[in-house]
Write an enzyme that holds these catalytic residues in place. Structure first.
Site, PDB file in Angstrom:
ATOM      1  N   ARG A   1      10.987  -2.371  12.769  1.00 52.24           N
ATOM      2  CA  ARG A   1      10.915  -1.144  11.974  1.00 52.24           C
ATOM      3  C   ARG A   1      12.328  -0.631  11.708  1.00 52.24           C
ATOM      4  NH1 ARG A   1       6.713  -2.586  10.674  1.00 52.24           N
ATOM      5  NH2 ARG A   1       4.665  -1.651  10.983  1.00 52.24           N
TER       6      ARG A   1
ATOM      7  N   HIS B   1      10.804  -6.113   3.343  1.00 54.11           N
ATOM      8  CA  HIS B   1       9.650  -5.993   4.251  1.00 54.11           C
ATOM      9  C   HIS B   1       8.595  -7.061   3.942  1.00 54.11           C
ATOM     10  CE1 HIS B   1       7.307  -2.990   6.961  1.00 54.11           C
ATOM     11  NE2 HIS B   1       6.854  -4.221   7.131  1.00 54.11           N
TER      12      HIS B   1
HETATM   13  P1  NDP Z   1       3.077  -6.037  20.513  1.00 54.94           P
HETATM   14  O1  NDP Z   1       2.554  -4.684  20.794  1.00 54.94           O
HETATM   15  O2  NDP Z   1       2.163  -7.210  20.667  1.00 54.94           O
HETATM   16  O3  NDP Z   1       4.349  -6.318  21.442  1.00 54.94           O
HETATM   17  C1  NDP Z   1       5.307  -5.361  21.686  1.00 54.94           C
HETATM   18  C2  NDP Z   1       6.329  -5.917  22.670  1.00 54.94           C
HETATM   19  O4  NDP Z   1       7.394  -4.966  22.827  1.00 54.94           O
HETATM   20  C3  NDP Z   1       5.735  -6.142  24.070  1.00 54.94           C
HETATM   21  O5  NDP Z   1       6.276  -7.308  24.636  1.00 54.94           O
HETATM   22  C4  NDP Z   1       6.234  -4.914  24.843  1.00 54.94           C
HETATM   23  O6  NDP Z   1       6.406  -5.121  26.241  1.00 54.94           O
HETATM   24  C5  NDP Z   1       7.595  -4.689  24.201  1.00 54.94           C
HETATM   25  N1  NDP Z   1       8.052  -3.321  24.407  1.00 54.94           N
HETATM   26  C6  NDP Z   1       7.449  -2.166  24.038  1.00 54.94           C
HETATM   27  N2  NDP Z   1       8.157  -1.099  24.440  1.00 54.94           N
HETATM   28  C7  NDP Z   1       9.240  -1.597  25.083  1.00 54.94           C
HETATM   29  C8  NDP Z   1      10.357  -1.010  25.729  1.00 54.94           C
HETATM   30  N3  NDP Z   1      10.486   0.326  25.809  1.00 54.94           N
HETATM   31  N4  NDP Z   1      11.271  -1.813  26.292  1.00 54.94           N
HETATM   32  C9  NDP Z   1      11.141  -3.161  26.230  1.00 54.94           C
HETATM   33  N5  NDP Z   1      10.106  -3.787  25.634  1.00 54.94           N
HETATM   34  C10 NDP Z   1       9.175  -3.006  25.059  1.00 54.94           C
HETATM   35  O7  NDP Z   1       3.686  -5.999  19.045  1.00 54.94           O
HETATM   36  P2  NDP Z   1       3.757  -7.185  17.978  1.00 54.94           P
HETATM   37  O8  NDP Z   1       4.488  -8.313  18.591  1.00 54.94           O
HETATM   38  O9  NDP Z   1       2.421  -7.451  17.388  1.00 54.94           O
HETATM   39  O10 NDP Z   1       4.616  -6.492  16.818  1.00 54.94           O
HETATM   40  C11 NDP Z   1       5.899  -5.949  17.033  1.00 54.94           C
HETATM   41  C12 NDP Z   1       6.312  -5.131  15.828  1.00 54.94           C
HETATM   42  O11 NDP Z   1       6.681  -5.967  14.736  1.00 54.94           O
HETATM   43  C13 NDP Z   1       5.226  -4.223  15.216  1.00 54.94           C
HETATM   44  O12 NDP Z   1       5.069  -3.053  15.963  1.00 54.94           O
HETATM   45  C14 NDP Z   1       5.775  -3.959  13.844  1.00 54.94           C
HETATM   46  O13 NDP Z   1       6.587  -2.827  13.893  1.00 54.94           O
HETATM   47  C15 NDP Z   1       6.641  -5.176  13.546  1.00 54.94           C
HETATM   48  N6  NDP Z   1       6.087  -5.983  12.455  1.00 54.94           N
HETATM   49  C16 NDP Z   1       6.862  -6.177  11.332  1.00 54.94           C
HETATM   50  C17 NDP Z   1       6.399  -6.953  10.298  1.00 54.94           C
HETATM   51  C18 NDP Z   1       7.244  -7.227   9.117  1.00 54.94           C
HETATM   52  O14 NDP Z   1       6.726  -7.746   8.116  1.00 54.94           O
HETATM   53  N7  NDP Z   1       8.530  -6.945   9.143  1.00 54.94           N
HETATM   54  C19 NDP Z   1       5.059  -7.551  10.329  1.00 54.94           C
HETATM   55  C20 NDP Z   1       4.336  -7.331  11.555  1.00 54.94           C
HETATM   56  C21 NDP Z   1       4.851  -6.546  12.574  1.00 54.94           C
HETATM   57  P3  NDP Z   1       5.154  -5.479  27.205  1.00 54.94           P
HETATM   58  O15 NDP Z   1       4.736  -6.884  26.799  1.00 54.94           O
HETATM   59  O16 NDP Z   1       5.764  -5.455  28.544  1.00 54.94           O
HETATM   60  O17 NDP Z   1       4.096  -4.463  26.941  1.00 54.94           O
HETATM   61  C1  OXD Z   2       3.078  -4.812  10.001  1.00 54.22           C
HETATM   62  C2  OXD Z   2       4.050  -4.854   8.953  1.00 54.22           C
HETATM   63  O1  OXD Z   2       3.237  -4.037  10.937  1.00 54.22           O
HETATM   64  O2  OXD Z   2       3.769  -5.417   7.884  1.00 54.22           O
HETATM   65  O3  OXD Z   2       2.091  -5.582   9.919  1.00 54.22           O
HETATM   66  O4  OXD Z   2       5.166  -4.346   9.103  1.00 54.22           O
END
Ligand code: NDP
Ligand code: OXD
Length: 309
Positions: free
Chosen positions: A224, A272
């Site tokens: 993000r 994006h």
């Molecule tokens: P998940 O919720 O599956 O994973 C999040 C990860 O971040 C977990 O490993 C979590 O740790 C870790 N995390 C959360 N908070 C912290 C912290 N404070 N310190 C360290 N690690 C932390 O998310 P996704 O993998 O599905 O997606 C990640 C992000 O990617 C989405 O939220 C979205 O913003 C972005 N995205 C962007 C897209 C694009 O087109 N650019 C498309 C899709 C998603 P733990 O495993 O220990 O809980």
């Molecule tokens: C998502 C994205 O979160 O597109 O799926 O950013």
């Protein structure tokens, strides 16, 4: 009862078709043309306009149309009592693996420079590191970060990963929590952000972080825009604290014409597109969660509102 889409910039015809392929009896509606607000019990949202989410007195649950649900958690008009879920799909994972790998390969093999040289008919080789000499750190080891880290490790890079809780991933050196953040950053030359946007992670890509990376570092942000402190990035690039940034997401999208990130050789911008939700792939899980919400069952891929993801 109806399932409402509030996603003004999406191809809503494909969504209707995909939902009806799963269950043709579901009454699908599209904001703002709603027949009866009282009938809306489940909403699927992306870039929902402000002041909309408190208009549905019988709303039971809301799904993000994407993987991230930060836009829903931040919506002050969505009552806190409403459950929030998101979508998870193999193609979102595959697309993110492709995107991050493409960015890493472009950076490693100077491909953007060569494309620019084509325009000038310039024949000038540049040196490049071997995969085994490049250290990549993936922040966030969730549904997307974990497969991305695994794939890069399989390609021969030195890969580290950092999450909130500890993990074991074959071929990846893992770090967790605030206590390990410095060691993780110190070991990283290409930093990949795949964190969710939360109060803990907002602004995490700042000068302090950049200063802790190895020399000639790059930052890839596919999570993000609000993870990045824009002015710190410009300062870090201008002061040679880091070498470049590959960005797919921005605090304001589309990125405004006047933004300082445009027209810089060391910032690569994509609009994006890293990973895009395909209606036919996730319609099944949306219908499933719609039915779960109607019958009071626990949602799949539910967001923990305390943690913010
Ligand atoms: P998940 O919720 O599956 O994973 C999040 C990860 O971040 C977990 O490993 C979590 O740790 C870790 N995390 C959360 N908070 C912290 C912290 N404070 N310190 C360290 N690690 C932390 O998310 P996704 O993998 O599905 O997606 C990640 C992000 O990617 C989405 O939220 C979205 O913003 C972005 N995205 C962007 C897209 C694009 O087109 N650019 C498309 C899709 C998603 P733990 O495993 O220990 O809980
Ligand atoms: C998502 C994205 O979160 O597109 O799926 O950013």
């Amino acid at each position: 009862m109806s399932l409402l889409f509030i996603a003004p910039d999406r191809d809503l015809e494909s969504w209707e078709k995909a939902i009806h392929n799963i269950d043709s009896n579901i009454d699908v509606e599209f904001w703002p043309a709603i027949k009866d607000k009282d009938r809306v019990q489940f909403a699927v949202c992306w870039n929902q306009p402000k002041h909309v989410m408190d208009s549905f007195p019988n709303l039971k649950a809301v799904s993000s149309l994407g993987a991230g649900a930060d836009h829903l958690l931040a919506d002050k008009h969505l009552p806190k009592s409403i459950d929030i879920c998101r979508v998870v799909s193999p193609s979102l994972i595959q697309q993110m693996k492709e995107y991050v790998t493409a960015a890493v390969l472009n950076i490693q093999r100077n491909l953007v420079d060569y494309i620019r040289q084509n325009d000038q008919k310039k024949w000038q080789p540049h040196s490049h590191s071997l995969a085994s000499e490049l250290s990549i750190g993936v922040m966030g080891l969730g549904k997307l970060g974990q497969p991305v880290a695994k794939q890069l490790a399989e390609m021969g890079y030195q890969v580290s990963g950092w999450a909130r809780t500890s993990k074991e991933i074959e071929g990846v050196k893992t770090f967790s929590g605030d206590k390990d953040q410095k060691a993780f950053l110190n070991a990283t030359q290409i930093l990949v952000c795949l964190l969710p946007l939360t109060t803990k992670t907002e602004g995490i890509l700042d000068l302090n972080t950049f200063k802790q990376l190895k020399e000639n570092a790059w930052v890839i942000n596919a999570a993000r825009g609000e993870h990045l402190v824009d002015e710190d990035l410009i300062y870090a690039l201008d002061s040679n604290i880091i070498q470049g940034a590959w960005l797919d997401v921005f605090s304001e999208e589309p990125l405004p014409d006047k933004h300082a990130f445009w027209n810089r050789e060391n910032i690569i911008i994509t609009p994006h597109i890293a990973s895009f939700t395909k209606p036919h792939e996730v319609a099944g899980q949306i219908v499933d969660n719609y039915k779960r919400a109607l019958s009071g069952m626990e949602l799949n891929h539910k967001i923990n509102q305390e943690l913010g993801y």
